[in-house]
Design a protein around this motif. Structure first.
Motif, PDB file in Angstrom:
ATOM      1  N   THR A   1       0.879  -1.228  -0.108  1.00 34.72           N
ATOM      2  CA  THR A   1       0.061   0.056   0.003  1.00 34.72           C
ATOM      3  C   THR A   1       0.950   1.361   0.031  1.00 34.72           C
ATOM      4  O   THR A   1       2.098   1.402   0.537  1.00 34.72           O
ATOM      5  CB  THR A   1      -1.161  -0.012   1.241  1.00 34.72           C
ATOM      6  OG1 THR A   1      -0.048   0.053   2.394  1.00 34.72           O
ATOM      7  CG2 THR A   1      -1.874  -1.235   1.262  1.00 34.72           C
ATOM      8  N   TYR A   2       0.179   2.404  -0.403  1.00 33.16           N
ATOM      9  CA  TYR A   2       0.702   3.681  -0.393  1.00 33.16           C
ATOM     10  C   TYR A   2      -0.274   4.558   0.146  1.00 33.16           C
ATOM     11  O   TYR A   2      -1.325   4.680  -0.537  1.00 33.16           O
ATOM     12  CB  TYR A   2       1.269   4.166  -1.630  1.00 33.16           C
ATOM     13  CG  TYR A   2       1.938   5.648  -1.593  1.00 33.16           C
ATOM     14  CD1 TYR A   2       3.217   5.750  -1.210  1.00 33.16           C
ATOM     15  CD2 TYR A   2       1.244   6.716  -2.272  1.00 33.16           C
ATOM     16  CE1 TYR A   2       3.739   7.042  -1.313  1.00 33.16           C
ATOM     17  CE2 TYR A   2       1.724   7.830  -2.175  1.00 33.16           C
ATOM     18  CZ  TYR A   2       3.229   8.019  -1.695  1.00 33.16           C
ATOM     19  OH  TYR A   2       3.692   9.235  -1.706  1.00 33.16           O
ATOM     20  N   ASN A   3       0.038   5.121   1.349  1.00 28.67           N
ATOM     21  CA  ASN A   3      -0.980   5.893   2.206  1.00 28.67           C
ATOM     22  C   ASN A   3      -2.427   5.085   2.397  1.00 28.67           C
ATOM     23  O   ASN A   3      -3.405   5.663   2.160  1.00 28.67           O
ATOM     24  CB  ASN A   3      -1.113   7.261   1.385  1.00 28.67           C
ATOM     25  CG  ASN A   3      -0.055   8.311   1.454  1.00 28.67           C
ATOM     26  OD1 ASN A   3       0.512   8.275   2.425  1.00 28.67           O
ATOM     27  ND2 ASN A   3       0.060   9.114   0.448  1.00 28.67           N
ATOM     28  N   GLY A   4      -2.042   3.825   2.701  1.00 27.05           N
ATOM     29  CA  GLY A   4      -3.213   3.090   2.891  1.00 27.05           C
ATOM     30  C   GLY A   4      -4.204   2.650   1.795  1.00 27.05           C
ATOM     31  O   GLY A   4      -5.267   1.940   2.015  1.00 27.05           O
ATOM     32  N   ILE A   5      -3.650   2.720   0.639  1.00 25.28           N
ATOM     33  CA  ILE A   5      -4.429   2.508  -0.708  1.00 25.28           C
ATOM     34  C   ILE A   5      -3.583   1.313  -1.353  1.00 25.28           C
ATOM     35  O   ILE A   5      -2.317   1.586  -1.461  1.00 25.28           O
ATOM     36  CB  ILE A   5      -4.675   3.698  -1.648  1.00 25.28           C
ATOM     37  CG1 ILE A   5      -5.478   4.563  -0.821  1.00 25.28           C
ATOM     38  CG2 ILE A   5      -5.209   3.376  -2.729  1.00 25.28           C
ATOM     39  CD1 ILE A   5      -5.569   6.002  -1.488  1.00 25.28           C
TER      40      ILE A   5
END
Length: 92
Positions: free
Chosen positions: A11-15
């Motif tokens: 993930t990146y920033n929770g996405i």
């Protein structure tokens, strides 16, 4: 998708991020749009490949392009994709 299923992805920033060859898909599949980041070019620095030309597209579920841009840095591309996704999803 529950939290345990999402934690299986990078993930990146929770996405979630999913990479297929030179394409990175960024977003949650159950939402109305997703970001597609295509690595067009990269430079090799010793043993490391650094992407320096990326195309960002926001796609709906029919693969129509809603927004498009180009960046020269992966983090700038991901940040732009995150902002676009947030704005589109807030409007729904």
């Amino acid at each position: 998708m529950n939290k345990q299923e999402i934690e299986k992805f990078l993930t990146y920033n929770g996405i979630p991020l999913v990479r297929v060859d030179n394409i990175i898909y960024y977003g949650k599949i159950n939402q109305k749009c997703i970001a597609k980041i295509e690595i067009k070019n990269f430079e090799e620095n010793k043993d490391l490949k650094i992407s320096n030309e990326l195309e960002i597209q926001i796609l709906d579920h029919r693969d129509r392009v809603l927004k498009s841009s180009e960046k020269n840095n992966l983090y700038l591309a991901l940040d732009l994709a995150k902002i676009w996704l947030e704005r589109i999803l807030e409007g729904s």
